[in-house]
Design an enzyme around this catalytic site. Structure first.
Site, short mmCIF file in Angstrom:
data_model
loop_
_atom_site.label_atom_id
_atom_site.label_comp_id
_atom_site.label_asym_id
_atom_site.label_seq_id
_atom_site.Cartn_x
_atom_site.Cartn_y
_atom_site.Cartn_z
N LEU A 1 20.24 -8.39 13.11
CA LEU A 1 19.98 -7.56 14.28
C LEU A 1 21.09 -6.55 14.51
O LEU A 1 20.86 -5.49 15.09
CB LEU A 1 19.80 -8.45 15.52
CG LEU A 1 18.63 -9.43 15.45
CD1 LEU A 1 18.61 -10.32 16.69
CD2 LEU A 1 17.31 -8.69 15.30
N ASP A 2 22.30 -6.85 14.07
CA ASP A 2 23.42 -5.92 14.19
C ASP A 2 23.82 -5.47 12.79
O ASP A 2 24.88 -5.83 12.28
CB ASP A 2 24.60 -6.57 14.92
CG ASP A 2 25.68 -5.57 15.29
OD1 ASP A 2 25.41 -4.35 15.23
OD2 ASP A 2 26.80 -5.98 15.63
N PHE A 3 22.97 -4.65 12.18
CA PHE A 3 23.13 -4.24 10.79
C PHE A 3 23.91 -2.93 10.77
O PHE A 3 23.35 -1.84 10.80
CB PHE A 3 21.75 -4.05 10.15
CG PHE A 3 21.76 -4.00 8.65
CD1 PHE A 3 21.13 -4.99 7.92
CD2 PHE A 3 22.40 -2.97 7.98
CE1 PHE A 3 21.12 -4.94 6.52
CE2 PHE A 3 22.40 -2.91 6.60
CZ PHE A 3 21.76 -3.90 5.86
#
Length: 281
Positions: free
Chosen positions: A67-69
């Site tokens: 989700l935090d790429f």
């Protein structure tokens, strides 16, 4: 992912069930520095990212999305890209009742995926990872200063990931061999050079360096070549180049590292190198 060397649980008064992990050490990922490295090194990073995407899409837990790429979530270990922070990883595929529920919004463009009969957005985790890899990595690292013979293929790869077409998944990349497998990726077609070079075996030029870009050496011009013909073409393309030295070192793709020199006044013996000196009239 990061190599885990060990871990231990420890209870404390403040935080119960504390988990401490010991992992391998990596270098922070700096995009500006990566753009200054050779295309081969950047291709290797992208290839390692592709392997990671493929694993995340087919992990034992199911399809995993980050989700935090963002680049700050990754490090470089021995030339390979590895993810360090899995706190924001998720295996939950979004539920849906219609295709409109499977809407993915990004700063540059949006996508709508099909809703399956099971009520899940098809491949949303994989598609999210892939598009983030495209916008943060592939679009910068792959086309920049790439070999001309590879540019049509690279354009196809970048467009596939950016458009989410039928080839836009991690598996698409794995069908293309790396440069170490197929010489078509490493060999550069060169014209026969008119310049003559004198071959001096077991010899090296320790000084007479000049800087070029991209170079594997920050104080000199150290480039990779497929063969002597490509080294001659490179030397002919630099007005200051008067000689070059073949080393016994190779890149990860098998290309030979060569020092390019602006003079040959001082040649010393070296059994592991071969020097070529430009013959002048």
């Amino acid at each position: 992912c990061f190599q885990l060397y060990g871990y231990c649980y420890q209870d404390s008064n403040d935080i119960p069930d504390t988990l401490t992990t010991i992992t391998e050490l990596g270098s922070p990922l700096e995009m500006i520095q990566l753009l200054q490295t050779s295309w081969e090194d950047r291709f290797r990073i992208c290839l390692s990212l592709v392997r990671l995407l493929h694993y995340l899409a087919h992990s034992p837990l199911g399809s995993v999305t980050l989700l935090d790429f963002r680049p700050r979530q990754f490090v470089i270990v021995d030339g390979e890209l590895k993810v360090t922070d899995l706190d924001d990883a998720s295996i939950e595929e979004s539920s849906c009742t219609s295709n409109s529920d499977c809407f993915m919004e990004f700063p540059a463009r949006n996508f709508t995926l099909p809703c399956s009969v099971e009520g899940r957005c098809q491949s949303m985790n994989e598609k999210r990872n892939l598009y983030n890899a495209y916008r943060f990595f592939f679009t910068y690292l792959l086309p920049h200063s790439a070999p001309s013979s590879l540019r049509p293929l690279l354009d196809k790869i970048v467009n596939a990931t950016g458009n989410h077409n039928k080839h836009g998944n991690a598996k698409f990349f794995l069908f293309y061999p790396s440069p170490s497998v197929n010489s078509e990726f490493t060999q550069k077609c060169v014209k026969s050079a008119n310049t003559q070079y004198r071959r001096v075996p077991e010899a090296f030029i320790p000084d007479e360096n000049y800087r070029c870009w991209p170079s594997y050496h920050h104080k000199g011009c150290l480039l990779s070549v497929f063969d002597v013909n490509e080294a001659i073409e490179i030397c002919d393309s630099y007005s200051q180049c008067k000689a070059f030295v073949l080393t016994n070192q190779t890149t990860w793709t098998g290309r030979q590292l060569v020092f390019f020199k602006m003079a040959s006044n001082h040649i010393v013996p070296d059994p592991d190198k071969i020097t070529y000196v430009k013959v002048t009239d």
